[in-house]
Design an enzyme around this catalytic site. Structure first.
Site, PDB file in Angstrom:
ATOM      1  N   ARG A  80      -4.776   7.154   0.044  1.00 56.89           N
ATOM      2  CA  ARG A  80      -3.938   5.957  -0.048  1.00 56.89           C
ATOM      3  C   ARG A  80      -4.363   5.080  -1.224  1.00 56.89           C
ATOM      4  NH1 ARG A  80      -5.724   2.135   3.994  1.00 56.89           N
ATOM      5  NH2 ARG A  80      -3.811   0.987   3.648  1.00 56.89           N
TER       6      ARG A  80
ATOM      7  N   ASN B 167       0.121  -2.429   5.714  1.00 55.41           N
ATOM      8  CA  ASN B 167       0.745  -3.673   6.136  1.00 55.41           C
ATOM      9  C   ASN B 167       2.185  -3.472   6.591  1.00 55.41           C
ATOM     10  OD1 ASN B 167      -0.972  -5.822   6.137  1.00 55.41           O
ATOM     11  ND2 ASN B 167       0.233  -6.978   4.654  1.00 55.41           N
TER      12      ASN B 167
ATOM     13  N   CYS C  91       0.847  -1.193   0.000  1.00 51.53           N
ATOM     14  CA  CYS C  91       0.000   0.000   0.000  1.00 51.53           C
ATOM     15  C   CYS C  91       0.880   1.240   0.000  1.00 51.53           C
ATOM     16  CB  CYS C  91      -0.821   0.100   1.281  1.00 51.53           C
ATOM     17  SG  CYS C  91      -2.059  -1.159   1.476  1.00 51.53           S
TER      18      CYS C  91
HETATM   19  C1  LIG Z   1      -4.112  -5.793   3.938  1.00 51.75           C
HETATM   20  C2  LIG Z   1      -4.352  -4.298   4.116  1.00 51.75           C
HETATM   21  C3  LIG Z   1      -3.046  -3.575   3.901  1.00 51.75           C
HETATM   22  C4  LIG Z   1      -2.717  -3.520   2.435  1.00 51.75           C
HETATM   23  C5  LIG Z   1      -1.321  -3.974   2.218  1.00 51.75           C
HETATM   24  O1  LIG Z   1      -0.378  -3.366   2.664  1.00 51.75           O
HETATM   25  N1  LIG Z   1      -1.235  -5.114   1.508  1.00 51.75           N
HETATM   26  C6  LIG Z   1       0.019  -5.706   1.153  1.00 51.75           C
HETATM   27  C7  LIG Z   1       0.147  -7.098   1.679  1.00 51.75           C
HETATM   28  S1  LIG Z   1       1.862  -7.476   1.778  1.00 51.75           S
HETATM   29  O2  LIG Z   1       2.535  -6.444   2.584  1.00 51.75           O
HETATM   30  O3  LIG Z   1       2.344  -7.529   0.383  1.00 51.75           O
HETATM   31  O4  LIG Z   1       1.941  -8.798   2.441  1.00 51.75           O
HETATM   32  C8  LIG Z   1      -4.882  -3.967   5.517  1.00 51.75           C
HETATM   33  C9  LIG Z   1      -5.056  -2.451   5.708  1.00 51.75           C
HETATM   34  C10 LIG Z   1      -6.184  -2.270   6.742  1.00 51.75           C
HETATM   35  C11 LIG Z   1      -6.482  -3.702   7.190  1.00 51.75           C
HETATM   36  C12 LIG Z   1      -7.850  -3.975   7.859  1.00 51.75           C
HETATM   37  C13 LIG Z   1      -7.982  -3.081   9.097  1.00 51.75           C
HETATM   38  C14 LIG Z   1      -9.266  -3.398   9.870  1.00 51.75           C
HETATM   39  C15 LIG Z   1      -9.376  -4.886  10.236  1.00 51.75           C
HETATM   40  C16 LIG Z   1      -8.382  -5.265  11.312  1.00 51.75           C
HETATM   41  C17 LIG Z   1      -8.579  -6.724  11.754  1.00 51.75           C
HETATM   42  O5  LIG Z   1      -7.593  -7.045  12.700  1.00 51.75           O
HETATM   43  C18 LIG Z   1      -8.401  -7.640  10.539  1.00 51.75           C
HETATM   44  C19 LIG Z   1      -9.320  -7.271   9.422  1.00 51.75           C
HETATM   45  C20 LIG Z   1      -9.235  -5.784   8.996  1.00 51.75           C
HETATM   46  C21 LIG Z   1     -10.464  -5.571   8.085  1.00 51.75           C
HETATM   47  C22 LIG Z   1      -7.916  -5.456   8.256  1.00 51.75           C
HETATM   48  C23 LIG Z   1      -7.679  -6.348   7.014  1.00 51.75           C
HETATM   49  C24 LIG Z   1      -6.338  -6.009   6.309  1.00 51.75           C
HETATM   50  O6  LIG Z   1      -5.266  -6.340   7.125  1.00 51.75           O
HETATM   51  C25 LIG Z   1      -6.249  -4.513   5.922  1.00 51.75           C
HETATM   52  C26 LIG Z   1      -7.283  -4.282   4.822  1.00 51.75           C
END
Ligand SMILES: C[C@H](CCC(=O)NCCS(=O)(=O)O)[C@H]1CC[C@H]2[C@@H]3CC[C@@H]4C[C@H](O)CC[C@]4(C)[C@H]3C[C@H](O)[C@]12C
Length: 324
Positions: free
Chosen positions: A16, A79, A2
């Site tokens: 974002r 993340n 992200c």
């Molecule tokens: C994954 C996303 C970050 C994007 C990113 O950076 N992706 C790269 C992956 S990688 O770095 O390549 O591996 C993050 C950002 C915000 C997060 C939500 C926050 C609220 C809630 C918290 C709860 O505890 C769990 C579920 C929950 C819905 C979360 C799901 C997920 O975690 C979200 C979408």
């Protein structure tokens, strides 16, 4: 991965890219002042500032990915795998779970200075939302109209960094990302003289050569440099549409096109949505991977003093303005 960033013209903007291979059913979500915010290990907030942002609403709880409050204070979770560490409960601290962190800060603070005061009392605890939604390894950018900080809860404790560039991506930790900019100090929007050697003649055979060496790949460290360079050199008009138009262009400089980043066999990370919130006016703009038309939700068109969440499903099909 992200990327989040801030941008200022006449008004102030925060937004974002959310890059992922799946969706959590997120929607633009408005939380009015009197929606009771419950916290697992801290006292509830029956009234608080109103919030607008992107959230997955589960059991009537807004799990915000990013949001802005009515004062403009904004926050995004990104993340931070392998580095994020959340602690057992500690007496005498505000024990807040990562999924409660955005409501806790944006519900109560008007500015980054106020947020820093709350941060000094916070312990981010390892409490799940549910078995289906375990802890996410996140770090956060918090910004108001004049400054930005990054919060990283790691094994050594809670770290709060000033963020002079107003950009956040993912791993490695923020102090590295900032230091890494030193390696790019020669990059420029203009072309420099031949500093290579006076013994050879080197020509400027293309525009843009001042940027040679600027990374173009999708790794987090590269996106940090690319987004910082593009944002810090950004030139745009200062009307609302010129500003948000430019903001989405800045985010596009680090957008992920499906196919370029395989996370497991046949699964690709892509920019699910891009958001841009006008912090002063409380207008949340977004585009999605499928729909490049900008949609907007204005918090001031809602009842700020309401009791119930309002969600606006994402407009996700392409809107084409057919001319003939
Ligand atoms: C994954 C996303 C970050 C994007 C990113 O950076 N992706 C790269 C992956 S990688 O770095 O390549 O591996 C993050 C950002 C915000 C997060 C939500 C926050 C609220 C809630 C918290 C709860 O505890 C769990 C579920 C929950 C819905 C979360 C799901 C997920 O975690 C979200 C979408």
């Amino acid at each position: 991965m992200c990327t989040s960033l801030t941008y200022s013209t006449k008004d102030h903007y925060f937004g974002r890219n959310l890059d992922l291979e799946l969706s959590y059913g997120e929607a633009v979500t408005f939380t009015p002042r009197n929606f009771p915010f419950e916290f697992r290990k801290a006292a509830s907030l029956p009234n608080h500032y109103a919030l607008i942002g992107m959230a997955a609403v589960v059991d009537n709880y807004p799990l915000y990915f990013d949001a802005t409050n009515e004062k403009g204070l904004s926050m995004a979770g990104l993340n931070f795998p392998e580095n994020a560490y959340f602690f057992p409960e500690v007496d005498g601290k505000d024990n807040i779970s990562p999924f409660e962190f955005i409501p806790w800060i944006l519900g109560q603070c008007e500015t980054v200075i106020e947020a820093k005061k709350l941060l000094s009392k916070i312990n981010l605890v390892n409490v799940n939302f549910s078995e289906q939604l375990p802890l996410s390894p996140l770090h956060w950018m918090i910004a108001d109209q004049s400054q930005s900080i990054v919060v990283e809860s790691v094994k050594e404790g809670l770290k709060v960094y000033d963020n002079p560039v107003g950009v956040l991506t993912n791993n490695p930790p923020f102090d590295y990302q900032l230091f890494n900019l030193n390696n790019y100090r020669h990059i420029s929007p203009t072309v420099s003289d031949n500093n290579f050697s006076q013994q050879v003649e080197l020509t400027v055979y293309s525009r843009g050569m001042g940027g040679l060496g600027l990374p173009g790949d999708l790794s987090s460290a590269s996106r940090f440099v690319k987004a910082a360079f593009t944002k810090l050199n950004s030139v745009s008009g200062d009307s609302e549409f010129e500003s948000i138009g430019q903001f989405f262009h800045l985010l596009k400089s680090v957008e992920q096109q499906r196919g370029a980043c395989e996370v497991e066999e046949g699964k690709f990370e892509f920019t699910i949505y891009s958001s841009c919130c006008n912090m002063d006016k409380g207008i949340y703009y977004y585009t999605t991977y499928e729909n490049s038309q900008i949609s907007a939700v204005n918090m001031h068109h809602e009842d700020l003093d309401g009791l119930e969440l309002t969600t606006y499903l994402l407009v996700n099909s392409q809107q084409v303005n057919s001319i003939n």
